[in-house]
Scaffold this motif. Structure first.
Motif, PDB file in Angstrom:
ATOM      1  N   MET A   1     -11.253  -5.602   6.284  1.00 26.08           N
ATOM      2  CA  MET A   1     -10.857  -4.218   6.092  1.00 26.08           C
ATOM      3  C   MET A   1     -11.070  -3.444   7.375  1.00 26.08           C
ATOM      4  N   GLY A   2     -10.707  -2.176   7.350  1.00 21.66           N
ATOM      5  CA  GLY A   2     -10.813  -1.375   8.552  1.00 21.66           C
ATOM      6  C   GLY A   2     -12.237  -1.059   8.920  1.00 21.66           C
ATOM      7  N   GLU A   3     -12.402  -0.403  10.060  1.00 21.28           N
ATOM      8  CA  GLU A   3     -13.736  -0.135  10.587  1.00 21.28           C
ATOM      9  C   GLU A   3     -14.512   0.826   9.711  1.00 21.28           C
ATOM     10  N   ASP A   4     -13.823   1.643   8.923  1.00 19.13           N
ATOM     11  CA  ASP A   4     -14.504   2.581   8.037  1.00 19.13           C
ATOM     12  C   ASP A   4     -14.316   2.163   6.577  1.00 19.13           C
ATOM     13  N   ALA A   5     -14.219   0.871   6.348  1.00 23.79           N
ATOM     14  CA  ALA A   5     -13.968   0.362   5.002  1.00 23.79           C
ATOM     15  C   ALA A   5     -15.186   0.523   4.125  1.00 23.79           C
ATOM     16  N   VAL A   6     -14.915   0.478   2.821  1.00 27.37           N
ATOM     17  CA  VAL A   6     -16.000   0.511   1.848  1.00 27.37           C
ATOM     18  C   VAL A   6     -16.933  -0.659   2.102  1.00 27.37           C
ATOM     19  N   GLY A   7     -18.217  -0.409   2.061  1.00 30.96           N
ATOM     20  CA  GLY A   7     -19.199  -1.427   2.397  1.00 30.96           C
ATOM     21  C   GLY A   7     -19.420  -2.422   1.281  1.00 30.96           C
ATOM     22  N   PRO A   8     -20.354  -3.373   1.491  1.00 29.66           N
ATOM     23  CA  PRO A   8     -20.648  -4.392   0.491  1.00 29.66           C
ATOM     24  C   PRO A   8     -21.029  -3.773  -0.851  1.00 29.66           C
ATOM     25  N   GLY A   9     -20.529  -4.354  -1.904  1.00 31.20           N
ATOM     26  CA  GLY A   9     -20.825  -3.847  -3.236  1.00 31.20           C
ATOM     27  C   GLY A   9     -19.831  -2.824  -3.731  1.00 31.20           C
ATOM     28  N   GLY A  10     -19.018  -2.250  -2.831  1.00 28.04           N
ATOM     29  CA  GLY A  10     -18.015  -1.290  -3.242  1.00 28.04           C
ATOM     30  C   GLY A  10     -16.730  -1.983  -3.649  1.00 28.04           C
ATOM     31  N   PRO A  11     -15.765  -1.226  -4.158  1.00 24.22           N
ATOM     32  CA  PRO A  11     -14.493  -1.823  -4.558  1.00 24.22           C
ATOM     33  C   PRO A  11     -13.756  -2.417  -3.370  1.00 24.22           C
ATOM     34  N   GLN A  12     -12.945  -3.426  -3.632  1.00 17.56           N
ATOM     35  CA  GLN A  12     -12.052  -3.973  -2.631  1.00 17.56           C
ATOM     36  C   GLN A  12     -10.651  -3.425  -2.895  1.00 17.56           C
ATOM     37  N   ILE A  13     -10.055  -2.829  -1.872  1.00 17.50           N
ATOM     38  CA  ILE A  13      -8.756  -2.198  -2.024  1.00 17.50           C
ATOM     39  C   ILE A  13      -7.674  -3.191  -1.624  1.00 17.50           C
ATOM     40  N   LEU A  14      -6.798  -3.498  -2.574  1.00 10.14           N
ATOM     41  CA  LEU A  14      -5.721  -4.459  -2.375  1.00 10.14           C
ATOM     42  C   LEU A  14      -4.380  -3.750  -2.250  1.00 10.14           C
ATOM     43  N   LEU A  15      -3.448  -4.420  -1.607  1.00 10.09           N
ATOM     44  CA  LEU A  15      -2.066  -3.949  -1.514  1.00 10.09           C
ATOM     45  C   LEU A  15      -1.210  -4.805  -2.435  1.00 10.09           C
ATOM     46  N   SER A  16      -0.530  -4.167  -3.375  1.00  6.20           N
ATOM     47  CA  SER A  16       0.408  -4.906  -4.225  1.00  6.20           C
ATOM     48  C   SER A  16       1.615  -5.311  -3.403  1.00  6.20           C
ATOM     49  N   ALA A  17       1.991  -6.581  -3.484  1.00  7.02           N
ATOM     50  CA  ALA A  17       3.185  -7.044  -2.784  1.00  7.02           C
ATOM     51  C   ALA A  17       4.430  -6.329  -3.291  1.00  7.02           C
ATOM     52  N   GLY A  18       4.372  -5.781  -4.509  1.00  8.60           N
ATOM     53  CA  GLY A  18       5.507  -5.059  -5.056  1.00  8.60           C
ATOM     54  C   GLY A  18       5.825  -3.778  -4.317  1.00  8.60           C
ATOM     55  N   CYS A  19       4.851  -3.234  -3.569  1.00  5.32           N
ATOM     56  CA  CYS A  19       5.104  -2.019  -2.796  1.00  5.32           C
ATOM     57  C   CYS A  19       6.246  -2.218  -1.805  1.00  5.32           C
ATOM     58  N   LEU A  20       6.332  -3.430  -1.266  1.00  2.00           N
ATOM     59  CA  LEU A  20       7.288  -3.724  -0.200  1.00  2.00           C
ATOM     60  C   LEU A  20       8.072  -4.991  -0.528  1.00  2.00           C
ATOM     61  N   PHE A  21       8.484  -5.122  -1.790  1.00  2.17           N
ATOM     62  CA  PHE A  21       9.089  -6.381  -2.240  1.00  2.17           C
ATOM     63  C   PHE A  21      10.394  -6.694  -1.532  1.00  2.17           C
ATOM     64  N   HIS A  22      10.997  -5.682  -0.881  1.00  2.00           N
ATOM     65  CA  HIS A  22      12.256  -5.890  -0.173  1.00  2.00           C
ATOM     66  C   HIS A  22      12.051  -6.552   1.187  1.00  2.00           C
ATOM     67  N   LEU A  23      10.790  -6.698   1.608  1.00  2.00           N
ATOM     68  CA  LEU A  23      10.477  -7.302   2.900  1.00  2.00           C
ATOM     69  C   LEU A  23       9.994  -8.735   2.707  1.00  2.00           C
ATOM     70  N   PRO A  24      10.127  -9.587   3.725  1.00  4.98           N
ATOM     71  CA  PRO A  24       9.563 -10.937   3.641  1.00  4.98           C
ATOM     72  C   PRO A  24       8.061 -10.878   3.380  1.00  4.98           C
ATOM     73  N   LEU A  25       7.585 -11.798   2.554  1.00  2.55           N
ATOM     74  CA  LEU A  25       6.189 -11.762   2.133  1.00  2.55           C
ATOM     75  C   LEU A  25       5.231 -11.876   3.321  1.00  2.55           C
ATOM     76  N   LYS A  26       5.589 -12.657   4.321  1.00  2.72           N
ATOM     77  CA  LYS A  26       4.730 -12.792   5.491  1.00  2.72           C
ATOM     78  C   LYS A  26       4.597 -11.452   6.213  1.00  2.72           C
ATOM     79  N   LEU A  27       5.674 -10.696   6.278  1.00  2.59           N
ATOM     80  CA  LEU A  27       5.618  -9.374   6.911  1.00  2.59           C
ATOM     81  C   LEU A  27       4.779  -8.414   6.078  1.00  2.59           C
ATOM     82  N   VAL A  28       4.911  -8.487   4.758  1.00  2.00           N
ATOM     83  CA  VAL A  28       4.073  -7.654   3.889  1.00  2.00           C
ATOM     84  C   VAL A  28       2.595  -7.940   4.157  1.00  2.00           C
ATOM     85  N   ALA A  29       2.256  -9.218   4.296  1.00  2.00           N
ATOM     86  CA  ALA A  29       0.871  -9.593   4.566  1.00  2.00           C
ATOM     87  C   ALA A  29       0.403  -9.021   5.904  1.00  2.00           C
ATOM     88  N   ARG A  30       1.247  -9.092   6.913  1.00  2.00           N
ATOM     89  CA  ARG A  30       0.865  -8.568   8.227  1.00  2.00           C
ATOM     90  C   ARG A  30       0.684  -7.061   8.191  1.00  2.00           C
TER      91      ARG A  30
END
Length: 271
Positions: A1-30
């Motif tokens: 996560m980023g430099e100011d990310a939630v620390g250990p024990g906090g929630p993990q923020i995920l990105l749904s691949a559906g947000c950018l389903f029109h793009l190649p999955l590898k690009l979504v991951a990047r």
């Protein structure tokens, strides 16, 4: 996560691949990695997404931590149950994956007849041959106004989660378009049942808007999650139209949204 990310024990923020389903999955991951997300929630939209599909490369860019089981065209997998089994098999093959979210089968008579197995199931992880690390959750769908003489749909769903040995994915915008107070609703969810939160804004019947573009009290909602010590997944789940056309602009927007989410969670924890 980023430099100011939630620390250990906090929630993990995920990105749904559906947000950018029109793009190649590898690009979504990047894009997700550059924006500082902890991982991806992969949408199972094709039977071609199987353990041999090369998804380990994608997960090496941005860990696939959660999978969203198919929510339409189940016949492509040979039925609803088989689609869930295929999702489980894929999750079993991805070492970072430990969660699967599922839409409960519909309540129409035809669906109920076709999915009698679901009504009878008492242990979905066992039925679906999941490895021990994999947890499942049922997602709340948009509901009509509850009958004053019937059981509240959220109470019914949480009871169903207990009965099936799974948790709950709380979809904020689904709750909002159902006319519910999302703060009161999240307070009703037992902490041990809350595995995942699908996070987006809504106004009227328009869903999956970027935070701040709708009418839901999302800042208060995140602070409430932080205050209760929630440490599961929060999955940003927006419509593709919420993003600019260029990659750099998309990364910039996602980075800002993630940081805003983390800041509100930290405020709720009193940091």
């Amino acid at each position: 996560m980023g430099e100011d990310a939630v620390g250990p024990g906090g929630p993990q923020i995920l990105l749904s691949a559906g947000c950018l389903f029109h793009l190649p999955l590898k690009l979504v991951a990047r894009i997700g990695r550059e924006a500082g997300f902890a991982g991806m929630e992969l949408i199972m939209n094709s039977p071609k997404l199987d353990p041999k599909a090369g998804l380990a490369v994608i997960s090496g860019i941005l860990p696939i931590r959660s999978l969203h089981a198919p929510f339409r065209d189940w016949s492509a997998w040979g039925g609803h149950l088989n689609s869930w089994k295929a999702t489980t098999a894929l999750a079993n093959s991805l070492p970072e994956a430990d969660h699967i979210v599922m839409h409960p089968p519909g309540s129409r008579l035809a669906n109920m007849i076709q999915n009698r197995w679901f009504e009878k199931a008492v242990d979905l992880p066992l039925l679906l041959d999941a490895k021990g690390r994999i947890r499942f959750s049922l997602e709340n769908m948009p509901w009509a106004e509850a009958s004053p003489f019937g059981r509240d749909p959220l109470d019914k769903l949480t009871a169903q989660c207990r009965d099936k040995n799974v948790g709950l994915t709380f979809d904020v915008c689904h709750m909002g378009v159902s006319g519910r107070n999302v703060l009161e609703a999240i307070d009703k969810v037992p902490p041990d049942l809350l595995y995942n939160v699908h996070f987006s804004d809504a106004v009227g019947y328009t869903e999956h808007l970027a935070p701040g573009k709708g009418a839901l009290p999302l800042n208060d909602f995140l602070e409430r999650l932080g205050k209760r010590g929630y440490a599961g997944y929060i999955t940003l789940e927006l419509e593709p139209g919420a993003f600019p056309d260029d990659v750099d602009g998309t990364v910039e927007l996602l980075t800002r949204l993630r940081r805003d989410m983390e800041a509100r969670l930290a405020t709720g924890r009193g940091e």
